[in-house]
Design a protein around this motif. Structure first.
Motif, short mmCIF file in Angstrom:
data_model
loop_
_atom_site.label_atom_id
_atom_site.label_comp_id
_atom_site.label_asym_id
_atom_site.label_seq_id
_atom_site.Cartn_x
_atom_site.Cartn_y
_atom_site.Cartn_z
N UNK A 1 -2.84 34.72 19.58
CA UNK A 1 -2.20 34.63 18.09
C UNK A 1 -2.39 32.79 18.27
N UNK A 2 -3.41 32.30 19.00
CA UNK A 2 -2.84 30.44 18.32
C UNK A 2 -4.36 30.16 17.58
N UNK A 3 -4.21 29.40 16.73
CA UNK A 3 -5.29 29.16 16.13
C UNK A 3 -6.52 28.88 16.56
N UNK B 1 -10.40 43.87 13.69
CA UNK B 1 -10.01 42.51 13.09
C UNK B 1 -11.12 41.37 13.57
N UNK B 2 -11.52 40.50 12.35
CA UNK B 2 -12.44 39.10 12.75
C UNK B 2 -12.59 38.27 13.06
N UNK B 3 -11.68 37.99 14.05
CA UNK B 3 -11.91 37.49 15.27
C UNK B 3 -10.69 37.47 16.23
N UNK B 4 -9.96 37.17 16.92
CA UNK B 4 -8.70 37.20 17.77
C UNK B 4 -8.23 38.53 18.17
N UNK B 5 -9.68 39.69 18.80
CA UNK B 5 -8.85 40.99 19.16
C UNK B 5 -8.86 41.00 20.08
N UNK B 6 -7.91 42.00 20.37
CA UNK B 6 -7.25 42.48 21.95
C UNK B 6 -8.60 42.94 22.66
N UNK C 1 2.15 32.83 20.48
CA UNK C 1 1.62 32.73 20.30
C UNK C 1 0.34 33.84 21.30
N UNK C 2 0.99 34.59 22.48
CA UNK C 2 0.83 35.51 23.51
C UNK C 2 0.68 36.19 23.74
N UNK C 3 0.27 37.51 22.91
CA UNK C 3 0.81 38.87 23.00
C UNK C 3 0.34 39.29 24.42
N UNK C 4 0.98 40.03 24.95
CA UNK C 4 0.44 41.18 26.08
C UNK C 4 0.89 42.65 25.91
N UNK C 5 -0.08 43.77 26.73
CA UNK C 5 0.44 45.41 26.44
C UNK C 5 -0.32 45.91 28.20
N UNK C 6 0.28 46.80 28.27
CA UNK C 6 -0.78 47.69 28.99
C UNK C 6 0.11 49.22 29.20
N UNK C 7 -0.51 49.68 30.02
CA UNK C 7 0.10 51.59 29.17
C UNK C 7 -0.73 52.17 30.92
N UNK C 8 0.30 53.24 31.02
CA UNK C 8 0.15 53.45 32.20
C UNK C 8 0.02 54.79 32.47
N UNK C 9 -1.23 55.44 32.94
CA UNK C 9 -1.20 57.49 33.37
C UNK C 9 -1.64 57.73 35.05
N UNK C 10 -0.20 58.35 35.48
CA UNK C 10 -0.62 58.86 36.66
C UNK C 10 -1.42 60.09 36.72
N UNK C 11 -2.42 60.36 36.28
CA UNK C 11 -3.07 62.30 36.85
C UNK C 11 -2.70 62.56 38.76
N UNK C 12 -2.54 63.68 38.33
CA UNK C 12 -2.55 64.54 39.89
C UNK C 12 -3.64 65.13 39.93
#
Length: 282
Positions: free
Chosen positions: A104-106, A166-171, A209-220
């Protein structure tokens, strides 16, 4: 510079800015050269691109997009521990870990904080790759890929996926595959992840200025599958796995092999068949 890294760097700059840079350079050429000479490079390049595309559509020139694809249909699964190939359905769970980050920094991903994040991520993936048996990581090797200058570049897992809202700065997102939740949790408690997590907690509290995420999926077992048609290697088809090394069987050695790829046979029939389950009748 790799094409992947360049594609991600382009996301740090809006399209309008890129066009303005090009217009500025073209203006400098017009300023110092005769007009017909100044416009010649751009016109020749445009003509080359149009002609190449036209010849590729006619089949007269090789289409570079077809070079790395695997033609036809295939599906990918775990190899057997002894390295053999069987027609039996996969008897393994899959844990999918989705990890995303954005700047998220310029200055975008060139910002110092994001570069620090890249270093921590590199250390985490390197530790996971060097301890595959302990952590159950099933992903491409990061060894000899020590470029730390850009997050997710040459650090293993899938190639980066990028959102486009977004036009720029995407995840930027990467997918990684693990044998079980217990393996993934063991990795989370490892030294490299703990150092990175402690650093991240401090940064999040101080600055947005820093973004972070996670998702966890456990499939048997028997609840996951995949299929690819005319695709470059991606997702589970990119993964690598530890199996017994038959040549060094007396030493109990392991070796790293690619995911098992099947291109023919009944297992390609449908989703339930690839899972090893009975087809549900509508």
């Amino acid at each position: 510079m790799s094409s992947v890294r360049w594609n991600i760097m382009k996301d740090d700059v809006e399209l309008s800015t890129t066009l303005l840079i090009g217009a500025g350079l073209q203006s400098l050429l017009v300023l110092f050269l005769p007009p017909y000479v100044a416009i010649l490079p751009a016109c020749l390049l445009l003509l080359y691109r149009v002609a190449s595309t036209y010849l590729m559509t006619l089949g007269l020139v090789q289409n570079p997009r077809l070079k790395k694809i695997t033609k036809g249909r295939l599906w990918a699964t775990y190899p057997d521990l002894d390295g053999s190939s069987t027609e039996s359905p996969p008897e393994n769970n899959v844990v999918l870990f989705i990890l995303g980050a954005r700047s998220n920094h310029p200055l975008g991903r060139s910002a110092p904080e994001f570069q620090e994040l890249a270093v921590h991520f590199h250390a985490m993936w390197k530790e996971a790759e060097e301890n595959r048996e302990l952590y159950g990581l099933a992903n491409p090797s990061v060894r000899n890929r020590l470029n730390q200058s850009y997050l997710f570049i040459d650090l293993g897992k899938t190639f980066p996926l990028m959102s486009t809202e977004q036009a720029s700065g995407n995840i930027l997102v990467t997918l990684s595959y693990w044998k079980s939740i217990e393996h993934l949790h063991a990795f989370a408690r490892g030294p490299a992840h703990r150092r990175g997590w402690d650093w991240m907690n401090k940064k999040v509290d101080k600055s947005p200025t820093i973004g972070i995420m996670h998702e966890t999926y456990s499939t048997p077992y028997r609840h996951w599958e995949n299929v690819y048609a005319n695709m470059t290697p991606f997702g589970f088809a990119q993964t690598k796995h530890l199996v017994h090394d038959k040549e060094e069987e007396s030493n109990g050695s392991w070796k790293l092999v690619d995911a098992k790829i099947e291109t023919r046979g009944p297992r390609l029939g449908g989703m339930y068949t690839r899972m090893g389950r009975k087809e549900v009748q509508a």
